[in-house]
Design a protein around this motif. Structure first.
Motif, PDB file in Angstrom:
ATOM      1  N   THR A  24       0.829  -1.204   0.000  1.00 19.93           N
ATOM      2  CA  THR A  24       0.000   0.000   0.000  1.00 19.93           C
ATOM      3  C   THR A  24       0.866   1.257   0.000  1.00 19.93           C
ATOM      4  OG1 THR A  24      -1.823  -1.112   1.138  1.00 19.93           O
ATOM      5  CG2 THR A  24      -1.777   1.288   1.234  1.00 19.93           C
ATOM      6  N   TRP A  25       1.902   1.276   0.817  1.00 18.91           N
ATOM      7  CA  TRP A  25       2.760   2.459   0.895  1.00 18.91           C
ATOM      8  C   TRP A  25       3.553   2.666  -0.390  1.00 18.91           C
ATOM      9  CZ3 TRP A  25       2.144   6.373   3.873  1.00 18.91           C
ATOM     10  CH2 TRP A  25       1.595   6.222   5.153  1.00 18.91           C
ATOM     11  N   VAL A  26       4.054   1.586  -0.969  1.00 20.86           N
ATOM     12  CA  VAL A  26       4.837   1.720  -2.212  1.00 20.86           C
ATOM     13  C   VAL A  26       3.961   2.226  -3.349  1.00 20.86           C
ATOM     14  CG1 VAL A  26       6.162   0.477  -3.959  1.00 20.86           C
ATOM     15  CG2 VAL A  26       6.534  -0.025  -1.549  1.00 20.86           C
ATOM     16  N   ILE A  27       2.774   1.639  -3.491  1.00 21.18           N
ATOM     17  CA  ILE A  27       1.881   2.062  -4.565  1.00 21.18           C
ATOM     18  C   ILE A  27       1.300   3.441  -4.271  1.00 21.18           C
ATOM     19  CG2 ILE A  27      -0.224   1.502  -5.820  1.00 21.18           C
ATOM     20  CD1 ILE A  27       2.122  -0.217  -6.550  1.00 21.18           C
ATOM     21  N   PHE A  28       1.153   3.775  -2.995  1.00 21.82           N
ATOM     22  CA  PHE A  28       0.735   5.134  -2.644  1.00 21.82           C
ATOM     23  C   PHE A  28       1.761   6.144  -3.160  1.00 21.82           C
ATOM     24  CE2 PHE A  28       0.674   8.833   0.159  1.00 21.82           C
ATOM     25  CZ  PHE A  28      -0.671   9.156   0.180  1.00 21.82           C
ATOM     26  N   ALA A  29       3.044   5.863  -2.924  1.00 25.53           N
ATOM     27  CA  ALA A  29       4.104   6.748  -3.432  1.00 25.53           C
ATOM     28  C   ALA A  29       4.082   6.814  -4.954  1.00 25.53           C
ATOM     29  CB  ALA A  29       5.470   6.260  -2.943  1.00 25.53           C
ATOM     30  N   HIS A  30       3.869   5.664  -5.586  1.00 19.51           N
ATOM     31  CA  HIS A  30       3.778   5.620  -7.046  1.00 19.51           C
ATOM     32  C   HIS A  30       2.669   6.534  -7.549  1.00 19.51           C
ATOM     33  CE1 HIS A  30       3.787   3.844 -11.087  1.00 19.51           C
ATOM     34  NE2 HIS A  30       2.471   3.784 -10.980  1.00 19.51           N
ATOM     35  N   ASN A  31       1.533   6.509  -6.882  1.00 15.96           N
ATOM     36  CA  ASN A  31       0.412   7.337  -7.307  1.00 15.96           C
ATOM     37  C   ASN A  31       0.608   8.810  -6.971  1.00 15.96           C
ATOM     38  OD1 ASN A  31      -2.099   5.759  -8.454  1.00 15.96           O
ATOM     39  ND2 ASN A  31      -1.149   4.416  -6.935  1.00 15.96           N
ATOM     40  N   VAL A  32       1.427   9.128  -5.977  1.00 12.88           N
ATOM     41  CA  VAL A  32       1.781  10.527  -5.720  1.00 12.88           C
ATOM     42  C   VAL A  32       2.498  11.113  -6.935  1.00 12.88           C
ATOM     43  CG1 VAL A  32       3.284  12.048  -4.372  1.00 12.88           C
ATOM     44  CG2 VAL A  32       1.854  10.367  -3.200  1.00 12.88           C
ATOM     45  N   PHE A  33       3.467  10.354  -7.472  1.00 11.96           N
ATOM     46  CA  PHE A  33       4.189  10.829  -8.655  1.00 11.96           C
ATOM     47  C   PHE A  33       3.279  10.833  -9.886  1.00 11.96           C
ATOM     48  CE2 PHE A  33       7.719   9.078  -6.019  1.00 11.96           C
ATOM     49  CZ  PHE A  33       8.371  10.293  -5.799  1.00 11.96           C
ATOM     50  N   GLY A  34       2.390   9.839  -9.976  1.00  8.68           N
ATOM     51  CA  GLY A  34       1.450   9.819 -11.089  1.00  8.68           C
ATOM     52  C   GLY A  34       0.508  11.008 -11.052  1.00  8.68           C
ATOM     53  N   ALA A  35       0.043  11.369  -9.858  1.00  9.43           N
ATOM     54  CA  ALA A  35      -0.875  12.498  -9.723  1.00  9.43           C
ATOM     55  C   ALA A  35      -0.177  13.822 -10.018  1.00  9.43           C
ATOM     56  CB  ALA A  35      -1.467  12.522  -8.310  1.00  9.43           C
ATOM     57  N   THR A  36       1.080  13.954  -9.580  1.00  4.91           N
ATOM     58  CA  THR A  36       1.832  15.180  -9.865  1.00  4.91           C
ATOM     59  C   THR A  36       2.091  15.314 -11.357  1.00  4.91           C
ATOM     60  OG1 THR A  36       2.906  15.005  -7.696  1.00  4.91           O
ATOM     61  CG2 THR A  36       3.907  16.483  -9.304  1.00  4.91           C
ATOM     62  N   GLN A  37       2.407  14.189 -12.002  1.00  7.86           N
ATOM     63  CA  GLN A  37       2.561  14.212 -13.450  1.00  7.86           C
ATOM     64  C   GLN A  37       1.274  14.680 -14.127  1.00  7.86           C
ATOM     65  OE1 GLN A  37       3.389  10.856 -16.901  1.00  7.86           O
ATOM     66  NE2 GLN A  37       1.769  10.577 -15.410  1.00  7.86           N
ATOM     67  N   ASP A  38       0.141  14.230 -13.605  1.00  9.41           N
ATOM     68  CA  ASP A  38      -1.150  14.601 -14.172  1.00  9.41           C
ATOM     69  C   ASP A  38      -1.379  16.099 -14.097  1.00  9.41           C
ATOM     70  OD1 ASP A  38      -3.899  14.000 -15.134  1.00  9.41           O
ATOM     71  OD2 ASP A  38      -4.454  14.712 -13.150  1.00  9.41           O
ATOM     72  N   VAL A  39      -0.945  16.734 -13.011  1.00  3.75           N
ATOM     73  CA  VAL A  39      -1.072  18.181 -12.877  1.00  3.75           C
ATOM     74  C   VAL A  39      -0.339  18.887 -14.017  1.00  3.75           C
ATOM     75  CG1 VAL A  39      -0.493  20.177 -11.437  1.00  3.75           C
ATOM     76  CG2 VAL A  39      -1.342  18.086 -10.368  1.00  3.75           C
ATOM     77  N   ALA A  40       0.894  18.445 -14.270  1.00  5.35           N
ATOM     78  CA  ALA A  40       1.699  19.071 -15.327  1.00  5.35           C
ATOM     79  C   ALA A  40       1.099  18.816 -16.705  1.00  5.35           C
ATOM     80  CB  ALA A  40       3.131  18.553 -15.260  1.00  5.35           C
ATOM     81  N   ILE A  41       0.582  17.601 -16.930  1.00  7.11           N
ATOM     82  CA  ILE A  41      -0.023  17.277 -18.227  1.00  7.11           C
ATOM     83  C   ILE A  41      -1.276  18.111 -18.462  1.00  7.11           C
ATOM     84  CG2 ILE A  41      -1.170  15.467 -19.550  1.00  7.11           C
ATOM     85  CD1 ILE A  41       0.729  13.463 -18.219  1.00  7.11           C
ATOM     86  N   ASP A  42      -2.134  18.222 -17.446  1.00  2.63           N
ATOM     87  CA  ASP A  42      -3.353  18.999 -17.589  1.00  2.63           C
ATOM     88  C   ASP A  42      -3.044  20.476 -17.823  1.00  2.63           C
ATOM     89  OD1 ASP A  42      -4.922  16.769 -17.304  1.00  2.63           O
ATOM     90  OD2 ASP A  42      -5.367  17.100 -15.186  1.00  2.63           O
ATOM     91  N   ALA A  43      -2.029  20.996 -17.119  1.00  8.81           N
ATOM     92  CA  ALA A  43      -1.647  22.393 -17.325  1.00  8.81           C
ATOM     93  C   ALA A  43      -1.156  22.603 -18.755  1.00  8.81           C
ATOM     94  CB  ALA A  43      -0.557  22.788 -16.329  1.00  8.81           C
ATOM     95  N   LEU A  44      -0.360  21.660 -19.244  1.00 11.35           N
ATOM     96  CA  LEU A  44       0.136  21.752 -20.619  1.00 11.35           C
ATOM     97  C   LEU A  44      -1.010  21.668 -21.618  1.00 11.35           C
ATOM     98  CD1 LEU A  44       2.679  21.912 -22.407  1.00 11.35           C
ATOM     99  CD2 LEU A  44       2.757  19.406 -22.360  1.00 11.35           C
TER     100      LEU A  44
END
Length: 453
Positions: A109-129
């Protein structure tokens, strides 16, 4: 090569970028949830697991001002964030390989939670672009393609992994090595698309190229937060958009852990669940493109309302058929002789899931374009990301309450509640009047000038 310089390049780039966003969710909500249920983990725990993993996506609006302000012109205002996050997504996926899903629930759970933190941050940049790069007349089709990409990524992380697990198991290979497949898919998009994004150069406002003082960062974040709050509450449309984003847009159960739980309890193999997930992905992706394209030519709110109502029908139908068959409560899948569903019930299950996913795709491709229409351009990254965050919060709390409800009231009741609750958002939809663009105002002025009096 600059993918952002042409219409085809923009649509292609955002399609593949969203593929990388869908993979983490397919990997967790489909592949991992299947193996957990097969190992005897109960629906409530699986629902809580899936809900936890959606939390980074629910609070990604926190990163909106940071992504808007903190950047490197040398790496690219958005590209630097996208590539950096994709690297970390690859590393965290590889870190799951040695963890046993049945006994290491907390660690995974913790490892995949961290994975999704980076995925969500990437999503912010993609949506802004996307907000900065897409033309208004491209948004409907682009959003359809983007969410089609997310669904395909979901299929890669879900169905693709399940196919590999089935093949690995038959050939005596540790199925946990399948995580390398998902990591490789993200790497392919990173090298094939992300590093080729060339954003327009922006004038330097202050200081050195790649450095902004901490005080300035804080000041910028505070300014953005104030502007975003003003944008959210300054108009009736923005306010009701917040209400709409906080409620499920139609039924959700047949796309979350409930579907996976039932597939395992009905005796489907990993390969069969993989095929179910694959066909669901294809239909949902097709629905995204078709729905987005239709929304470019008709009132988005009207078609969204229709799609929302339609998504509730398969859930209500399956609830009725399960009630008829007497399949109410979860079963012990580890028992020596667990009960088996009738072939007719299996047919209804497959039909309900496939029809639902196509209808849900129609809604997804249209809904996001509507949120883009409402956003204020000056704070598009922050405002649009906040809306998208709330949509993920809805998925998180839906996964949690459905797992809780299944164990206490059974599958039919959960499906019925889901269908009813999914229609509440219709009350806010009529008030979400899209923001008028400069082009639309110019067109109206031209029409008024040319109209004889």
């Amino acid at each position: 090569m600059n993918l952002l310089s042409t219409r085809i390049g923009r649509l292609t780039a955002f399609f593949f970028l969203y593929v990388t966003e869908g993979m983490p969710l397919g990997f967790t909500a489909v592949a991992m949830a299947t193996q957990m249920r097969r190992g005897g983990v109960d629906p409530a725990q699986i629902g809580a697991f899936v809900a936890t993993l959606y939390l980074p996506w629910s609070f990604k609006f926190v990163m909106g001002p940071v992504v808007d302000v903190v950047h490197s012109d040398r790496l690219g205002r958005r590209r630097g964030w996208i590539v950096g996050c994709q690297i970390m997504m690859i590393l965290t996926l590889l870190a799951t390989t040695p963890i046993n899903l049945a006994t290491g629930l907390t660690a995974i759970t913790w490892v995949i939670f961290a994975h999704n933190v980076f995925g969500a941050t990437q999503d912010v940049a993609i949506d802004a672009l996307a907000c900065e790069s897409l033309k208004e007349h491209e948004r409907g089709l682009a959003n359809g393609l983007m969410f089609a990409g997310a669904y395909i990524g979901n299929g890669i992380g879900g169905a693709g992994i399940l196919f590999l697990i089935d093949w690995f198991t038959k050939n005596g290979i540790n199925p946990q090595w399948a995580s390398f497949y998902a990591a490789g898919a993200i790497a392919a998009v990173m090298f094939g698309v992300s590093i080729h994004l060339k954003e327009p150069e922006r004038p330097h406002r202050r200081g050195r190229e790649d450095e902004i003082p901490d005080a300035i960062i804080i000041d910028e974040v505070v300014t953005y937060a104030r502007t975003a709050l003003k944008a959210f509450f300054a108009s009736r449309a923005s306010l009701f958009a917040l209400v709409f984003a906080l409620l499920p847009a139609g039924a959700y159960s047949l796309s979350l852990a409930l579907q996976t739980n039932l597939a395992v309890e009905f005796g489907l193999t990993d390969k069969q669940i993989g095929w179910l997930s694959l066909w669901s992905t294809i239909l949902a992706a097709s629905g995204c493109v078709i729905g987005g394209l239709i929304s470019d030519y008709v009132d988005r709110r009207r078609v969204i309302a229709l799609y929302i109502i339609l998504t509730a029908l398969p859930a209500a139908f399956l609830a009725f058929k399960m009630q008829q068959a007497g399949w109410i409560m979860p079963i012990d899948v580890t028992a020596a002789n667990p009960p088996k569903p009738s072939s007719r019930l299996l047919t209804w299950f497959w039909s309900a899931v496939l029809v639902y996913n196509f209808l849900n795709g129609l809604m997804y491709g249209t809904r996001t374009a509507l949120f883009m229409d409402i956003c204020t351009p000056e704070v598009a990254a922050t405002q649009f990301t906040a809306y998208m965050s709330l949509l993920n919060l809805v998925i998180a709390y839906s996964a949690w309450w459905q797992g809780w409800c299944i164990e206490r009231f059974g599958y039919p009741t959960t499906l019925q509640y889901d269908a009813l609750f999914g229609c509440l958002c219709l009350c806010a939809l009529p008030w979400m009047t899209p923001r008028r663009t400069d082009d639309q105002q110019d067109d109206q002025q031209t029409d008024e000038t040319e109209t004889p009096t």
